[in-house]
Design a protein around this motif. Structure first.
Motif, PDB file in Angstrom:
ATOM      1  N   ARG A   1       9.075   3.242   0.908  1.00 58.81           N
ATOM      2  CA  ARG A   1       9.152   2.319   2.042  1.00 58.81           C
ATOM      3  C   ARG A   1      10.135   1.194   1.748  1.00 58.81           C
ATOM      4  O   ARG A   1      10.911   0.797   2.610  1.00 58.81           O
ATOM      5  N   HIS A   2      10.130   0.683   0.518  1.00 55.73           N
ATOM      6  CA  HIS A   2      11.087  -0.358   0.112  1.00 55.73           C
ATOM      7  C   HIS A   2      12.522   0.167   0.249  1.00 55.73           C
ATOM      8  O   HIS A   2      13.391  -0.520   0.781  1.00 55.73           O
ATOM      9  N   ILE A   3      12.757   1.384  -0.232  1.00 57.85           N
ATOM     10  CA  ILE A   3      14.098   1.971  -0.154  1.00 57.85           C
ATOM     11  C   ILE A   3      14.513   2.148   1.300  1.00 57.85           C
ATOM     12  O   ILE A   3      15.621   1.765   1.691  1.00 57.85           O
ATOM     13  N   TYR A   4      13.630   2.727   2.107  1.00 56.50           N
ATOM     14  CA  TYR A   4      13.955   2.929   3.527  1.00 56.50           C
ATOM     15  C   TYR A   4      14.254   1.599   4.210  1.00 56.50           C
ATOM     16  O   TYR A   4      15.204   1.487   4.985  1.00 56.50           O
ATOM     17  N   ASN A   5      13.432   0.585   3.952  1.00 58.76           N
ATOM     18  CA  ASN A   5      13.639  -0.715   4.595  1.00 58.76           C
ATOM     19  C   ASN A   5      14.975  -1.338   4.198  1.00 58.76           C
ATOM     20  O   ASN A   5      15.703  -1.838   5.051  1.00 58.76           O
ATOM     21  N   LEU A   6      15.318  -1.298   2.925  1.00 60.90           N
ATOM     22  CA  LEU A   6      16.585  -1.882   2.493  1.00 60.90           C
ATOM     23  C   LEU A   6      17.769  -1.089   3.052  1.00 60.90           C
ATOM     24  O   LEU A   6      18.718  -1.671   3.570  1.00 60.90           O
ATOM     25  N   CYS A   7      17.690   0.233   2.975  1.00 53.47           N
ATOM     26  CA  CYS A   7      18.818   1.068   3.436  1.00 53.47           C
ATOM     27  C   CYS A   7      18.981   1.027   4.954  1.00 53.47           C
ATOM     28  O   CYS A   7      20.047   1.362   5.467  1.00 53.47           O
TER      29      CYS A   7
ATOM     30  N   ASP B   1      28.646  -4.150   2.115  1.00 45.58           N
ATOM     31  CA  ASP B   1      28.372  -5.391   1.387  1.00 45.58           C
ATOM     32  C   ASP B   1      27.419  -5.223   0.210  1.00 45.58           C
ATOM     33  O   ASP B   1      27.323  -6.117  -0.623  1.00 45.58           O
ATOM     34  N   THR B   2      26.680  -4.130   0.173  1.00 51.71           N
ATOM     35  CA  THR B   2      25.606  -3.954  -0.794  1.00 51.71           C
ATOM     36  C   THR B   2      25.691  -2.586  -1.444  1.00 51.71           C
ATOM     37  O   THR B   2      25.866  -1.583  -0.744  1.00 51.71           O
ATOM     38  N   ASP B   3      25.551  -2.535  -2.751  1.00 59.00           N
ATOM     39  CA  ASP B   3      25.400  -1.263  -3.452  1.00 59.00           C
ATOM     40  C   ASP B   3      23.926  -0.891  -3.313  1.00 59.00           C
ATOM     41  O   ASP B   3      23.078  -1.352  -4.079  1.00 59.00           O
ATOM     42  N   LYS B   4      23.623  -0.093  -2.312  1.00 57.28           N
ATOM     43  CA  LYS B   4      22.230   0.215  -1.994  1.00 57.28           C
ATOM     44  C   LYS B   4      21.545   1.004  -3.101  1.00 57.28           C
ATOM     45  O   LYS B   4      20.351   0.820  -3.335  1.00 57.28           O
ATOM     46  N   ALA B   5      22.270   1.883  -3.781  1.00 52.08           N
ATOM     47  CA  ALA B   5      21.662   2.636  -4.881  1.00 52.08           C
ATOM     48  C   ALA B   5      21.206   1.672  -5.976  1.00 52.08           C
ATOM     49  O   ALA B   5      20.076   1.770  -6.466  1.00 52.08           O
ATOM     50  N   ALA B   6      22.054   0.725  -6.342  1.00 55.87           N
ATOM     51  CA  ALA B   6      21.689  -0.258  -7.366  1.00 55.87           C
ATOM     52  C   ALA B   6      20.547  -1.148  -6.890  1.00 55.87           C
ATOM     53  O   ALA B   6      19.615  -1.438  -7.648  1.00 55.87           O
ATOM     54  N   ALA B   7      20.601  -1.573  -5.637  1.00 60.52           N
ATOM     55  CA  ALA B   7      19.589  -2.488  -5.104  1.00 60.52           C
ATOM     56  C   ALA B   7      18.214  -1.842  -4.990  1.00 60.52           C
ATOM     57  O   ALA B   7      17.196  -2.528  -5.067  1.00 60.52           O
TER      58      ALA B   7
ATOM     59  N   GLY C   1      17.344   1.194  -6.767  1.00 60.69           N
ATOM     60  CA  GLY C   1      17.003   2.051  -7.900  1.00 60.69           C
ATOM     61  C   GLY C   1      17.165   3.535  -7.602  1.00 60.69           C
ATOM     62  O   GLY C   1      16.752   4.376  -8.404  1.00 60.69           O
ATOM     63  N   LEU C   2      17.782   3.860  -6.465  1.00 55.96           N
ATOM     64  CA  LEU C   2      18.034   5.270  -6.164  1.00 55.96           C
ATOM     65  C   LEU C   2      18.953   5.866  -7.239  1.00 55.96           C
ATOM     66  O   LEU C   2      19.936   5.238  -7.632  1.00 55.96           O
ATOM     67  N   ARG C   3      18.610   7.071  -7.684  1.00 58.45           N
ATOM     68  CA  ARG C   3      19.414   7.754  -8.692  1.00 58.45           C
ATOM     69  C   ARG C   3      20.137   8.917  -8.016  1.00 58.45           C
ATOM     70  O   ARG C   3      19.521   9.941  -7.702  1.00 58.45           O
ATOM     71  N   PRO C   4      21.463   8.770  -7.791  1.00 60.99           N
ATOM     72  CA  PRO C   4      22.218   9.796  -7.073  1.00 60.99           C
ATOM     73  C   PRO C   4      22.323  11.098  -7.866  1.00 60.99           C
ATOM     74  O   PRO C   4      22.375  11.101  -9.088  1.00 60.99           O
ATOM     75  N   VAL C   5      22.344  12.198  -7.107  1.00 59.88           N
ATOM     76  CA  VAL C   5      22.520  13.543  -7.652  1.00 59.88           C
ATOM     77  C   VAL C   5      23.641  14.198  -6.862  1.00 59.88           C
ATOM     78  O   VAL C   5      23.632  14.168  -5.628  1.00 59.88           O
ATOM     79  N   ASN C   6      24.610  14.779  -7.550  1.00 60.31           N
ATOM     80  CA  ASN C   6      25.672  15.518  -6.870  1.00 60.31           C
ATOM     81  C   ASN C   6      25.098  16.838  -6.369  1.00 60.31           C
ATOM     82  O   ASN C   6      24.543  17.613  -7.145  1.00 60.31           O
ATOM     83  N   MET C   7      25.269  17.087  -5.074  1.00 65.02           N
ATOM     84  CA  MET C   7      24.733  18.301  -4.466  1.00 65.02           C
ATOM     85  C   MET C   7      25.823  19.364  -4.370  1.00 65.02           C
ATOM     86  O   MET C   7      27.015  19.049  -4.415  1.00 65.02           O
ATOM     87  N   GLU C   8      25.427  20.603  -4.196  1.00 64.42           N
ATOM     88  CA  GLU C   8      26.378  21.720  -4.190  1.00 64.42           C
ATOM     89  C   GLU C   8      27.391  21.641  -3.058  1.00 64.42           C
ATOM     90  O   GLU C   8      28.454  22.231  -3.142  1.00 64.42           O
ATOM     91  N   ASN C   9      27.072  20.933  -1.986  1.00 63.36           N
ATOM     92  CA  ASN C   9      28.010  20.836  -0.866  1.00 63.36           C
ATOM     93  C   ASN C   9      29.019  19.705  -1.050  1.00 63.36           C
ATOM     94  O   ASN C   9      29.792  19.419  -0.147  1.00 63.36           O
ATOM     95  N   GLY C  10      29.005  19.071  -2.219  1.00 62.21           N
ATOM     96  CA  GLY C  10      29.916  17.959  -2.475  1.00 62.21           C
ATOM     97  C   GLY C  10      29.352  16.623  -2.054  1.00 62.21           C
ATOM     98  O   GLY C  10      29.985  15.599  -2.240  1.00 62.21           O
ATOM     99  N   GLY C  11      28.159  16.634  -1.481  1.00 64.23           N
ATOM    100  CA  GLY C  11      27.514  15.408  -1.043  1.00 64.23           C
ATOM    101  C   GLY C  11      26.613  14.826  -2.124  1.00 64.23           C
ATOM    102  O   GLY C  11      26.640  15.242  -3.285  1.00 64.23           O
ATOM    103  N   VAL C  12      25.804  13.864  -1.716  1.00 62.58           N
ATOM    104  CA  VAL C  12      24.941  13.132  -2.641  1.00 62.58           C
ATOM    105  C   VAL C  12      23.497  13.207  -2.158  1.00 62.58           C
ATOM    106  O   VAL C  12      23.208  12.954  -0.986  1.00 62.58           O
TER     107      VAL C  12
END
Length: 171
Positions: free
Chosen positions: A83-89, A96-102, A104-115
């Motif tokens: 809920r915190h992540i959804y609210n911030l994003c 203006d904001t690095d949402k992953a850093a703000a 704590g989301l940990r990005p994963v490279n997906m097979e389609n080239g996305g995240v």
């Protein structure tokens, strides 16, 4: 993450999208942004499993969605952390904001080239098939255009119909 077939999905997407919400992520691993969405759906169109999402042109994610062919839809669950992540994003701009850093989301490279994200319980990788802008004259119920769009509410969304090219779950 483990890949499953779309036919194995057990989610009730009325609940999943409408109450849990999702992150729509566009871009590449070197430049991406995510936004929270609670409007959209999943179904069958053109003999393909599809999702449809709506993005306002003023969103940073819109710019990235327009540039790339693929997006991801990530579902984090209903925890306090989610809920915190959804609210911030949903309330901060990726300009203006690095949402992953703000968050704590940990990005994963997906097979389609996305995240996608390590925290996602479910991730749909998707490829754009169709896009069009909502227009006031196309509303059969004009009160919806007045309620959801305009000077105070924001610009009309662009609707994207995307093919679901992969389904990933966290075990």
């Amino acid at each position: 993450m483990k890949r499953i077939e779309y036919t194995e999905l057990q989610d009730n997407f009325f609940e999943t999208i409408g109450k849990e919400w999702m992150l729509v992520t566009a871009g590449t691993p070197s430049r991406y942004n995510m936004m929270t969405a609670s409007w959209g759906g999943v179904g069958w169109l053109w003999n393909k499993p599809v999702a449809f999402v709506f993005i306002r042109p003023e969103r940073y994610t819109f710019e990235l969605t327009e540039k790339e062919d693929n997006i991801t839809l990530s579902f984090l669950g209903n925890s306090d952390e989610a809920r915190h992540i959804y609210n911030l994003c949903g309330s901060k701009s990726g300009r203006d904001t690095d949402k992953a850093a703000a968050t704590g989301l940990r990005p994963v490279n997906m097979e389609n080239g996305g995240v996608g994200y390590e925290q996602s319980r479910l991730t749909l990788t998707c490829r754009k098939l169709y896009a069009d802008n909502l227009r006031s004259e196309a509303f059969a119920d004009a009160s919806l255009a007045g309620r959801w769009y305009g000077e105070k509410a924001g610009n009309f969304h662009r609707m994207y119909i995307v093919e679901i090219t992969g389904v990933w779950i966290n075990e």
